[in-house]
Design a protein around this motif. Sequence first.
Motif, mmCIF file in Angstrom:
data_model
loop_
_atom_site.group_PDB
_atom_site.id
_atom_site.type_symbol
_atom_site.label_atom_id
_atom_site.label_comp_id
_atom_site.label_asym_id
_atom_site.label_seq_id
_atom_site.Cartn_x
_atom_site.Cartn_y
_atom_site.Cartn_z
ATOM 1 N N ARG A 26 8.492 4.873 64.254
ATOM 2 C CA ARG A 26 9.701 5.005 65.084
ATOM 3 C C ARG A 26 10.073 3.651 65.695
ATOM 4 N N ARG A 27 9.076 2.896 66.166
ATOM 5 C CA ARG A 27 9.350 1.555 66.708
ATOM 6 C C ARG A 27 9.903 0.631 65.634
ATOM 7 N N LEU A 28 9.340 0.713 64.423
ATOM 8 C CA LEU A 28 9.856 -0.080 63.310
ATOM 9 C C LEU A 28 11.319 0.260 63.032
ATOM 10 N N GLN A 29 11.641 1.533 63.067
ATOM 11 C CA GLN A 29 13.018 1.965 62.832
ATOM 12 C C GLN A 29 13.952 1.411 63.907
ATOM 13 N N GLU A 30 13.506 1.418 65.141
ATOM 14 C CA GLU A 30 14.330 0.882 66.230
ATOM 15 C C GLU A 30 14.567 -0.619 66.060
ATOM 16 N N VAL A 31 13.520 -1.359 65.705
ATOM 17 C CA VAL A 31 13.667 -2.807 65.488
ATOM 18 C C VAL A 31 14.591 -3.062 64.307
ATOM 19 N N LEU A 32 14.431 -2.297 63.252
ATOM 20 C CA LEU A 32 15.284 -2.433 62.074
ATOM 21 C C LEU A 32 16.746 -2.187 62.446
ATOM 22 N N ALA A 33 17.002 -1.148 63.208
ATOM 23 C CA ALA A 33 18.379 -0.824 63.598
ATOM 24 C C ALA A 33 18.986 -1.940 64.443
ATOM 25 N N ARG A 34 18.186 -2.557 65.323
ATOM 26 C CA ARG A 34 18.692 -3.664 66.150
ATOM 27 C C ARG A 34 18.910 -4.931 65.339
ATOM 28 N N SER A 35 18.127 -5.113 64.277
ATOM 29 C CA SER A 35 18.161 -6.347 63.500
ATOM 30 C C SER A 35 19.269 -6.379 62.456
ATOM 31 N N LEU A 36 19.821 -5.246 62.130
ATOM 32 C CA LEU A 36 20.837 -5.170 61.076
ATOM 33 C C LEU A 36 22.211 -4.902 61.671
ATOM 34 N N GLY A 41 22.547 -0.860 59.284
ATOM 35 C CA GLY A 41 21.422 -0.240 59.979
ATOM 36 C C GLY A 41 21.428 1.272 59.890
ATOM 37 N N GLU A 42 22.621 1.846 59.764
ATOM 38 C CA GLU A 42 22.731 3.303 59.653
ATOM 39 C C GLU A 42 22.509 3.780 58.223
ATOM 40 N N ALA A 43 22.588 2.865 57.253
ATOM 41 C CA ALA A 43 22.481 3.242 55.841
ATOM 42 C C ALA A 43 21.074 3.052 55.288
ATOM 43 N N CYS A 44 20.098 2.799 56.156
ATOM 44 C CA CYS A 44 18.725 2.647 55.679
ATOM 45 C C CYS A 44 17.768 3.172 56.735
ATOM 46 N N SER A 45 16.539 3.399 56.300
ATOM 47 C CA SER A 45 15.524 3.874 57.243
ATOM 48 C C SER A 45 14.143 3.408 56.796
ATOM 49 N N VAL A 46 13.223 3.383 57.730
ATOM 50 C CA VAL A 46 11.841 3.002 57.448
ATOM 51 C C VAL A 46 11.146 4.200 56.820
ATOM 52 N N ALA A 47 10.532 3.973 55.662
ATOM 53 C CA ALA A 47 9.802 5.042 54.993
ATOM 54 C C ALA A 47 8.316 4.985 55.295
ATOM 55 N N ASN A 48 7.759 3.755 55.302
ATOM 56 C CA ASN A 48 6.319 3.640 55.501
ATOM 57 C C ASN A 48 5.952 2.199 55.834
ATOM 58 N N LEU A 49 4.757 2.054 56.329
ATOM 59 C CA LEU A 49 4.171 0.745 56.605
ATOM 60 C C LEU A 49 2.802 0.745 55.949
ATOM 61 N N LYS A 50 2.649 -0.091 54.922
ATOM 62 C CA LYS A 50 1.374 -0.167 54.201
ATOM 63 C C LYS A 50 0.851 -1.589 54.309
ATOM 64 N N ILE A 55 8.178 -0.465 53.935
ATOM 65 C CA ILE A 55 8.975 0.125 52.859
ATOM 66 C C ILE A 55 10.213 0.746 53.481
ATOM 67 N N LEU A 56 11.372 0.309 52.991
ATOM 68 C CA LEU A 56 12.652 0.801 53.489
ATOM 69 C C LEU A 56 13.329 1.647 52.421
ATOM 70 N N ILE A 57 14.050 2.656 52.854
ATOM 71 C CA ILE A 57 14.829 3.500 51.955
ATOM 72 C C ILE A 57 16.301 3.226 52.241
ATOM 73 N N ALA A 58 17.031 2.843 51.200
ATOM 74 C CA ALA A 58 18.464 2.577 51.327
ATOM 75 C C ALA A 58 19.238 3.744 50.716
ATOM 76 N N ARG A 59 20.425 4.001 51.259
ATOM 77 C CA ARG A 59 21.234 5.116 50.763
ATOM 78 C C ARG A 59 21.921 4.823 49.439
ATOM 79 N N SER A 60 22.066 3.556 49.093
ATOM 80 C CA SER A 60 22.739 3.212 47.836
ATOM 81 C C SER A 60 22.180 1.905 47.304
ATOM 82 N N ALA A 77 12.235 -10.888 62.196
ATOM 83 C CA ALA A 77 12.568 -10.025 63.339
ATOM 84 C C ALA A 77 11.420 -9.075 63.646
ATOM 85 N N LEU A 78 10.792 -8.533 62.609
ATOM 86 C CA LEU A 78 9.661 -7.627 62.823
ATOM 87 C C LEU A 78 8.458 -8.381 63.386
ATOM 88 N N ALA A 79 8.228 -9.610 62.917
ATOM 89 C CA ALA A 79 7.124 -10.419 63.443
ATOM 90 C C ALA A 79 7.354 -10.758 64.910
#
Length: 144
Positions: A26-36, A41-50, A55-60, A77-79
């Motif tokens: 959830r924190r990764l998703q928030e940082v991603l949304a602020r960074s894009l 930012g609305e067209a993608c989401s965080v899927a996983n952290l390995k 790993i990001l999922i894009a809508r197109s 930005a994540l660092a």
Amino acid sequence: MSEPVQRFLGSGETLARLHDRARTLRRLQEVLARSLPGPLGEACSVANLKGDSVILIARSGSVASRLRHMAPSLTAALAAEGFAVTRVEVKVGVTVAPQEQAPRPSRTVGAAGRESLEKLIAQLPEGDALRASLQRLVDRSRPE
């Protein structure tokens, strides 16, 4: 979240790890949304952290391409937010819109058919499964 749910999630070791993982994503998703930029930012989401990869999922495909080009700035930005991410993987998530089902056609029984069915129903014994089914058919059908 409510306090009882928080207590439950923190009660077992497995649930505590799951809760921590969900909080991290959830924190990764928030940082991603602020960074894009907004729409991106609305067209993608965080899927996983390995490990060191997020790993990001894009809508197109076009969103995925743009995210791949922005990967260096995203890792920076994540660092800056404390995540040890050195690699961004982008995958396209295909969403399929549910198809609306066509309304069922209404069943009609002509006057002669209704009369024949009612005669047959009268000849069948009480409690017979066929009699009950035919009666439901007559009751649910509309006359022509």
